[in-house]
Scaffold this active site. Structure first.
Site, PDB file in Angstrom:
ATOM      1  N   LYS A   1      55.989  52.556   5.456  1.00 29.89           N
ATOM      2  CA  LYS A   1      56.617  53.809   5.888  1.00 29.89           C
ATOM      3  C   LYS A   1      57.956  54.039   5.206  1.00 29.89           C
ATOM      4  O   LYS A   1      58.353  55.172   4.939  1.00 29.89           O
ATOM      5  CB  LYS A   1      56.801  53.791   7.401  1.00 29.89           C
ATOM      6  CG  LYS A   1      55.493  54.020   8.114  1.00 29.89           C
ATOM      7  CD  LYS A   1      55.630  53.915   9.607  1.00 29.89           C
ATOM      8  CE  LYS A   1      54.229  53.812  10.223  1.00 29.89           C
ATOM      9  NZ  LYS A   1      54.286  53.477  11.641  1.00 29.89           N
TER      10      LYS A   1
ATOM     11  N   GLU B   1      64.325  55.146  14.307  1.00 33.57           N
ATOM     12  CA  GLU B   1      64.115  56.536  13.915  1.00 33.57           C
ATOM     13  C   GLU B   1      64.492  57.411  15.098  1.00 33.57           C
ATOM     14  O   GLU B   1      64.245  57.054  16.256  1.00 33.57           O
ATOM     15  CB  GLU B   1      62.630  56.688  13.573  1.00 33.57           C
ATOM     16  CG  GLU B   1      62.204  58.024  13.066  1.00 33.57           C
ATOM     17  CD  GLU B   1      60.705  58.005  12.780  1.00 33.57           C
ATOM     18  OE1 GLU B   1      60.313  57.578  11.689  1.00 33.57           O
ATOM     19  OE2 GLU B   1      59.940  58.405  13.678  1.00 33.57           O
TER      20      GLU B   1
ATOM     21  N   HIS C   1      50.848  55.891  22.372  1.00 31.84           N
ATOM     22  CA  HIS C   1      51.065  56.246  20.964  1.00 31.84           C
ATOM     23  C   HIS C   1      49.783  56.261  20.157  1.00 31.84           C
ATOM     24  O   HIS C   1      49.814  56.196  18.944  1.00 31.84           O
ATOM     25  CB  HIS C   1      52.084  55.308  20.307  1.00 31.84           C
ATOM     26  CG  HIS C   1      53.359  55.237  21.073  1.00 31.84           C
ATOM     27  ND1 HIS C   1      54.232  56.300  21.128  1.00 31.84           N
ATOM     28  CD2 HIS C   1      53.887  54.267  21.844  1.00 31.84           C
ATOM     29  CE1 HIS C   1      55.264  55.965  21.894  1.00 31.84           C
ATOM     30  NE2 HIS C   1      55.075  54.749  22.348  1.00 31.84           N
TER      31      HIS C   1
ATOM     32  N   ARG D   1      43.488  56.625   4.157  1.00 29.74           N
ATOM     33  CA  ARG D   1      42.113  56.331   4.559  1.00 29.74           C
ATOM     34  C   ARG D   1      41.492  57.603   5.130  1.00 29.74           C
ATOM     35  O   ARG D   1      42.163  58.607   5.296  1.00 29.74           O
ATOM     36  CB  ARG D   1      42.111  55.258   5.648  1.00 29.74           C
ATOM     37  CG  ARG D   1      42.917  55.692   6.852  1.00 29.74           C
ATOM     38  CD  ARG D   1      42.782  54.814   8.079  1.00 29.74           C
ATOM     39  NE  ARG D   1      43.314  55.502   9.241  1.00 29.74           N
ATOM     40  CZ  ARG D   1      44.517  55.294   9.770  1.00 29.74           C
ATOM     41  NH1 ARG D   1      45.335  54.431   9.244  1.00 29.74           N
ATOM     42  NH2 ARG D   1      44.915  55.979  10.821  1.00 29.74           N
TER      43      ARG D   1
END
Lengths: 501, 169, 501, 169
Positions: free
Chosen positions: C118, C203, C238, C295
């Protein structure tokens, strides 16, 4: 404009399930009816309420007009959807439903009467400038000499058809003038049995012809919504086996002319509801009007896939007096869809009906696959009802993709307990003749007649070993002491269940 | 423990050994191992290869199998033996393929019939289903009359094959 | 341009089935792999060949790179499709496949490495002018004071996320600066367990945000095919629960800007194959780049329905060096699709995984319904693998029609033996908040926290009577003398079977 | 013949009469008739109304039912009785909801815990699943340690409810 609240579906099998599901998705309450033979049928559990309307024979249940209307009234339904078959094209039923103050989701009784009679429908078509196949309608008594003279004028081969019929019942092909009287008698008897109307007529038989039909919806006030055409040329015993939308290799001019003819017929007759205008496409490219089916067809899903519509929703919308959204009139076809009918029939024995208990049912799944099934594991396939068990529909960006997906879907399909049309259709769809659109309405019969009987193939040791496992391990070891296989399954679970007091 | 399979022709047998089931089929040396059996799903292994079958019971002890897109119904061997006996050399005993009602009997005992000729018409599911002669034959026995109800397997008509028109030797 | 002949699918469950079916419909031969726990799993019977690659734990089978490559070589496969999860985003696997002379149906190892991390992906996005959420990446050692200082700068609430992660694993929300060190430790440990990489970053956490993602396909030479967006805001723990295409109530300008950002990312990075660019849509309408999934996503079917494409076909086409048909670049969305994930989880117990034997499985059917299932009756739901059992996808002319069909489809769905997410999703889809697009990524968690526990409802006499029948008649009467119910079923059939010598 | 149903609370019973099965449920005068039972499909009739259920066996004698879009699992009554006994007045015995591994034990015996507080974390399917206190309680017994493998139903921790802060009477 009415707003229907609760709809009774006067049918069984896959179409009852499709209608009940669809009505519920449209926010309607639903009522199912069932005969005593159908207490385990899946359709009745799809509804909010289920009512038994009589014993197994259709004449005492699904065809019993007073019992159906009584069920609708007792359950508080404000409308009846007839499905296809049974009473769907019975004008008396439509009239009785309306007379009881209920909405009939279908055409008016008058339309059903006019269009349902092939002779009258033919006259209406000719009046609208649509050609019909050269034919002769005997008046009253069947006179052998007269019939033979008429047949001579039409030219052999000649088709003998029931005036009130459909689905190949009461239909015969005469290849010589001599056999006309016998065939007329047989067809008339079959028509009398199936429809309670023994009238038949003669018609020129077109060899290697295709069956193409146009999906229409009318608002009852002279407006028509035309939703393309379907090819239904793959038939056995004059009944459809495989259908496609759009029709492959059909010249655009012919396609458009058929659609225009269907539109004109709907507009001129103030037709209301969904219907199908059937044409025969001769091998010289000419097409002739065949008949109008005043119902939702078995094969309506291929149109739904390609035109992105819900034909049931349109039927309901018209029945509620709301017509259809104007933008649908510009709707263009997208992609290609094919439908295979899963019949309880043995293709190797001339498609004889097959009865028994479905001890296992496995349907295909995945992208581009729609299954409309009327049976499930444990159901009995009886002699009382139509042998259509289910429909498998596949959709793809083009014809080859739809057909490739169908081959895959049929390979996944397994029904144990009765013979079915699945494997036959799978082989047919893989065949170069089918891929090249060389199939016409008598193709299947001709192929089968010339086919050598399949050799027995029980010798393969893999299959023998698998069968041996079934015979020996078909039930869990009663002692419970054998080495158990790795995964506990439904039959193992039975053992746990059995341990319960 | 060895349970002989009821398979008549192939005499496949099942054994229990080393915590697994093994099936021996004639003409194949190495036995088939039952890798998993969660009815109706079966996984067999043989010579390093595994194959998946779906297996379900049918009427009269028959077994329905599905593998590689193909469906087969394998009859219980003793029943097949009986059928074989009925169809002795040159003799055909035609039975009803489904339940129905006899609509027409088109021939009489003693008639000579051609292969493919319609003999009896049975009505089932509102369709007329003709029973046809499998060979050029003579009708030896008719077991039904018009209007009779018939069940699957009921004997309808018996035929003896007629001599071929001109046999080469 | 290569032409792949035989493809090994290195996965299990519903995605393995979807890929094997799809590959076969594309004319490819297929090879399935399975662990010893999966000998009864449906995916291995969908393939032309099946190979056992090891014991139940994924690390010894589905994650074992050398066993998978050996299986491909032994079976004569010329390509491997990784599916999602397992090794699908493992750059070493992609590299090992290519090193073995096989085609990897997916991005290059370099792309997987860049995009899969990420932090690196965020740098690439910012370089392409796409905003990212304010964040902090700790260097090496995790220092509590430093982290707290960084969190203060970003502003609470702060999200702690695994650098190598996905699917919510290794993710925590810190509502105060004080709890940062503990949460970082927990997230890091979970990430280490799940991905073998314990790196985490901080974040800014955006409240009431939506998750919107863009489907892309790259040709590896700087060209991009962008196939619209999906809304995946309905999440629990999540992880996505419900997805839709197109995203509802998304301003066209935002939609187009997201698509343009995704396109620019694919073009600049010479990305090859199918991928997803994920964005977070803040409640002020701003959107930020989240990550790229290299993917085929779980939720790819909703895009397939609405854009009329087969994403697997596009993956194969790109892998064969044939790119895509140019007309696809103009493809417009048609209708609306929604997907519900069927998890083996108990929503009433905080979505705890549920294990057991599936003693019965009933899937929905009919118009506009697609089912991608990975289990069937008799299967064991074990702790070894992901609890995703199946996906149900419905399609309709507009959002309400798709959702209405989903409500109907979920009502038909029945799984016995494990708790599932089906009923929870059915109630959610019927809820006015869902209908009005008021669901954001933490909606489910907040609703559940505030929900009163459901009262026990076992008292209803109908349900009690039905349960009593199960307890008493769960197996056919052993004596065979009881009055049999009308329809012989699977358990009755057992009796016939038992009579066999 | 009357088979008493094992249902603890409702004492539903099944009877066989007139060639049908009948179920009596307490609080309802007219019995339910089994119209059709082809497992897993069940059709019941009561007071002129028919309703369709799907019925399948579960673990430990539980039964899974589906009706009108709703799925319920009804536990075997004697088992429910046992569970009821464990959860006696003011006492909670928390058991593992699924198989897994104990990752963390966050409290000690004797601790006072708040409703909703995390007590033990179990890892299963690669996810961390916390076990929380149902009430304001005191930890009386901890049965597990970090790293222990647990099976569904294993007792993990026992709590006694702490007295309410300020009871009205």
């Amino acid at each position: 404009m009415t707003n229907l609240k609760r709809v009774l579906v006067a049918n069984r099998g896959e179409i009852a399930l499709r209608l009940l599901r669809g009505l519920q998705a449209l926010g309607k309450e639903t009522v199912a009816v069932y005969s005593e033979a159908d207490a385990a049928a899946p359709h009745l559990r799809a509804a909010h309420q289920a009512i038994c309307v009589g014993p197994p024979p259709p004449g005492e249940s699904y065809l019993k007009i007073d019992a159906l209307i009584a069920a609708a009234q007792a359950s508080g339904a404000d409308a009846i959807h007839p499905g296809y078959g049974f009473l769907s094209e019975n004008a008396d039923f439509a009239a009785a439903v309306e007379a009881a103050g209920l909405t009939f989701i279908g055409p008016t009784a008058t339309s059903i009467r006019e269009m349902g009679d092939k002779t009258t429908a033919g006259e209406i078509a000719r009046a609208a400038g649509i050609p019909t196949v050269p034919a002769h309608q005997p008046d009253g008594e069947v006179d052998a000499a007269k019939l033979q003279a008429a047949a001579k004028e039409i030219g052999v081969p000649v088709l003998v058809k029931a005036a009130a019929g459909g689905g190949g019942k009461g239909m015969r092909i005469a290849h010589s003038i001599a056999e006309i009287p016998d065939l007329v008698e047989a067809a008339s008897r079959e028509a009398q049995n199936a429809f309670g109307d023994g009238r038949v007529f003669l018609e020129r038989y077109l060899e290697n012809a295709r069956h193409v039909e146009v999906q229409v919806v009318g608002d009852g006030a002279g407006h028509a919504l035309v939703l393309g055409a379907r090819d239904c040329s793959t038939q056995r015993r004059h009944q459809k086996l495989i259908e496609e939308c759009p029709p492959p290799q059909l010249p655009t001019a012919t396609h458009d002319a058929m659609l225009a003819a269907a539109r004109s017929l709907v507009e001129r007759s103030n037709y209301r509801g969904a219907g199908t205008v059937e044409f025969i496409l001769a091998n010289d490219g000419a097409f002739y009007f065949l008949e109008v089916n005043t119902r939702l067809q078995v094969e309506h899903p291929v149109t739904e896939c390609v035109y992105g519509v819900d034909l049931l929703e349109l039927q309901v919308s018209v029945a509620e007096g709301r017509g259809w959204p104007k933008e649908l009139e510009q709707r263009q076809p997208q992609g290609h869809a094919v439908e295979v009918r899963v019949y309880a029939e043995n293709p190797a024995a001339g498609f004889l009906p097959s009865t028994g208990t479905l001890t296992e049912v496995v349907w295909p799944q995945g992208p581009g696959v729609r299954v409309d099934a009327g049976v499930e594991r444990g159901n009995e396939v009886s002699i009382y009802y139509d042998p259509l068990l289910a429909k498998i529909i596949t959709y793809g960006e083009d014809r080859d993709r739809a057909l490739d997906r169908m081959e895959q879907a049929l390979a996944e399909t397994f029904l144990a307990g009765v013979e079915t049309s699945v494997q036959f259709c799978r082989e047919l769809i893989a065949h170069e003749d089918f891929r090249a659109t060389r199939v016409h309405t008598t193709y299947v019969a001709e192929k089968l007649e010339n086919a050598a009987p399949a050799p027995p193939r029980d010798d393969d040791p893999w299959w023998q070993a698998a069968a041996c496992v079934g015979w020996n391990l078909g039930q869990p070891d009663a002692s419970g002491s054998g080495p158990s296989t790795r995964q506990p399954g439904a039959w193992d679970t039975l053992r746990d269940w059995r341990a319960t007091p | 423990m060895t349970t002989p399979s009821p398979t008549g022709r192939t005499k496949a047998t099942m054994q229990q050994r080393d915590g697994s089931y093994w099936v021996s089929a004639p003409g194949v040396e190495e036995p088939f191992r039952v890798v998993a059996w969660t009815p109706p799903r079966l996984l067999l292994e043989h010579a390093g290869e595994v194959r998946a079958f779906t297996v379900a019971p049918g009427a009269d002890g028959a077994v329905w199998l599905h593998h590689d897109g193909e469906t087969r119904c394998i009859a219980k061997p003793d029943r097949r033996g009986a059928a074989g006996a009925a169809a002795h050399e040159g003799h055909d005993d035609l039975s009803a393929p489904m339940p129905g009602k006899v609509l027409e009997v088109l021939v009489a005992e003693g008639d000579t019939v051609e292969a493919g000729q319609r003999l009896v018409v049975i009505e089932a599911m509102k369709m007329e289903n003709p029973l046809r002669a499998p060979h050029h034959s003579i009708v030896t026995k008719i077991h039904v009359g018009v209007g009779d109800a018939v069940a699957p397997g009921d004997s309808i008509i018996e035929l003896d094959q007629a001599p071929a028109e001109a046999s080469a030797d």
